[in-house]
Design an enzyme around this catalytic site. Structure first.
Site, short mmCIF file in Angstrom:
data_model
loop_
_atom_site.label_atom_id
_atom_site.label_comp_id
_atom_site.label_asym_id
_atom_site.label_seq_id
_atom_site.Cartn_x
_atom_site.Cartn_y
_atom_site.Cartn_z
N GLY A 1 1.03 -1.03 -0.18
CA GLY A 1 -0.09 0.06 0.16
C GLY A 1 0.97 1.17 -0.03
N GLY B 1 0.07 -4.97 1.09
CA GLY B 1 -1.08 -4.87 0.23
C GLY B 1 -1.65 -5.73 -1.04
N GLU C 1 5.91 -5.78 7.20
CA GLU C 1 5.76 -4.86 7.72
C GLU C 1 6.48 -4.36 9.14
OE1 GLU C 1 2.30 -5.78 5.20
OE2 GLU C 1 3.62 -6.80 6.82
N ASP D 1 -1.26 -6.49 8.30
CA ASP D 1 -2.66 -5.94 8.15
C ASP D 1 -3.10 -6.67 7.09
OD1 ASP D 1 -1.22 -4.39 6.43
OD2 ASP D 1 -2.83 -2.82 6.93
#
Length: 351
Positions: free
Chosen positions: A65, A114, A137, A145
């Site tokens: 992302g 993402g 991450e 996530d």
């Protein structure tokens, strides 16, 4: 509609191609919203029997992302626009997870962050010799996530914890072994597979028919070691097991774990436990939105993005900088309900 997406219908298939090659197709808010609009439009369209998801060009499928946008938001508007981005991205993830028609993700390249979030909800997930999968991450002080709190705990043995804490990169064969991919195809076969799906053939039958024997998965040779050394429920316990093992593999992975943000690692381990209490995927996404709303405002996220993506010095200064410094009270605050701006909600059509 953003130019960063190519959205069409071909024959019996809807087709979404990510088109941001200079950023390895990393997702922006506009891309997430555009994909959601397309999927919602095809949801009740009887002419569309399946949806193909791929990338238009370049070596990425989707590298993640737009974390620099989120960092800017955290520094300039107290995370308001960052929360809007996460809300849109997580809505897309949930819409895909609950979608009534088969989604086919062609993970032919870099698939991280993402990119994991838009591939794992798909019924069919195609890996190739170009696939490079990771949840990195911990390197930027965020957390795993886009549904990782649901997917990673469900992988075989301690594989999920290993991926979350080390940021290990898997190739296509390893993705197939782990269950992150449903099929392995040679990249030269993808055009034919897509053409057959467009022509109206059943996507699963096409992929079964065209699947290639995958090379030996390197991670399989370390599976028993991973299960043993990542068995502990605490970060301190896993670090101790890696330290005490004394082998070269353990030493390498110990360095990887220690290099990651300690708060990220402890958040990831708590996610594994908390997901067991989530009634469905929407509940998991609500939990992750609460975490994201707070993690993006912490020093670690701004510092991690600086060190990895802006200055590219690779020297993040985490705070706290040790596992022992990450208190239960800090984790309780990160996981608390009622995040700034309110709770996440799914699309009504996807409930």
């Amino acid at each position: 509609m953003t130019d960063d997406l190519h959205i069409h219908t071909h024959g019996a298939a809807g087709h979404i191609s990510l088109n941001r090659p200079k950023a390895l197709h990393a997702l922006t808010q506009e891309m997430c919203e555009g994909m959601s609009d397309a999927l919602l439009g095809w949801r009740e369209d009887e002419a569309v029997s399946a949806v193909i998801l791929d990338h238009a060009e370049g070596r990425g499928f989707c590298a993640g992302g737009d974390v620099q946008l989120v960092r800017k938001s955290a520094l300039e508007d107290d995370g308001k626009s960052g929360r809007v981005f996460f809300h849109a991205e997580y809505r897309l993830n949930h819409l895909m997870f609950t979608y009534p028609k088969p989604l086919v993700a062609f993970m032919d390249g870099v698939t991280m962050g993402g990119g994991v979030g838009i591939s794992q909800p798909c019924k069919y997930r195609v890996a190739t010799e170009n696939t490079l999968f990771a949840m990195p991450e911990g390197t930027i002080g965020l957390f795993p996530d886009v549904g990782a709190g649901h997917y990673l705990p469900r992988l075989r043995g301690a594989t999920g914890k290993f991926l979350a804490l080390t940021g290990a990169r898997l190739d296509g064969a390893e993705c197939l072994w782990a269950g992150l991919a449903t099929h392995y195809l040679a990249s030269e076969s993808l055009a034919e597979a897509k053409a057959r799906i467009v022509a109206g053939e059943d996507a699963g039958m096409v992929l079964d028919d065209m699947a290639s024997p995958a090379p030996e998965a390197r991670i399989a040779g370390n599976a028993e070691t991973i299960d043993r050394l990542f068995a502990a429920d605490t970060l301190e316990g896993i670090i101790a097991a890696l330290h005490d093992d004394g082998g070269m593999w353990a030493e390498t992975e110990l360095k990887a774990v220690r290099a990651k943000c300690p708060t990220t690692s402890k958040v990831a381990l708590r996610q594994f436990v908390a997901n067991a209490d989530c009634a469905d995927f929407a509940a998991n996404m609500r939990m992750e939105y609460r975490i994201a709303s707070r993690m993006m405002l912490r020093h670690d996220f701004a510092e991690g993005v600086r060190a990895l993506l802006i200055d590219k010095t690779g020297d993040p200064q985490w705070d706290p900088d040790t596992p022992e410094g990450v208190s239960d009270a800090l984790l309780d605050a990160i996981f608390a309900e009622d995040p700034p701006g309110g709770e996440w909600t799914p699309f009504p059509e996807a409930v």
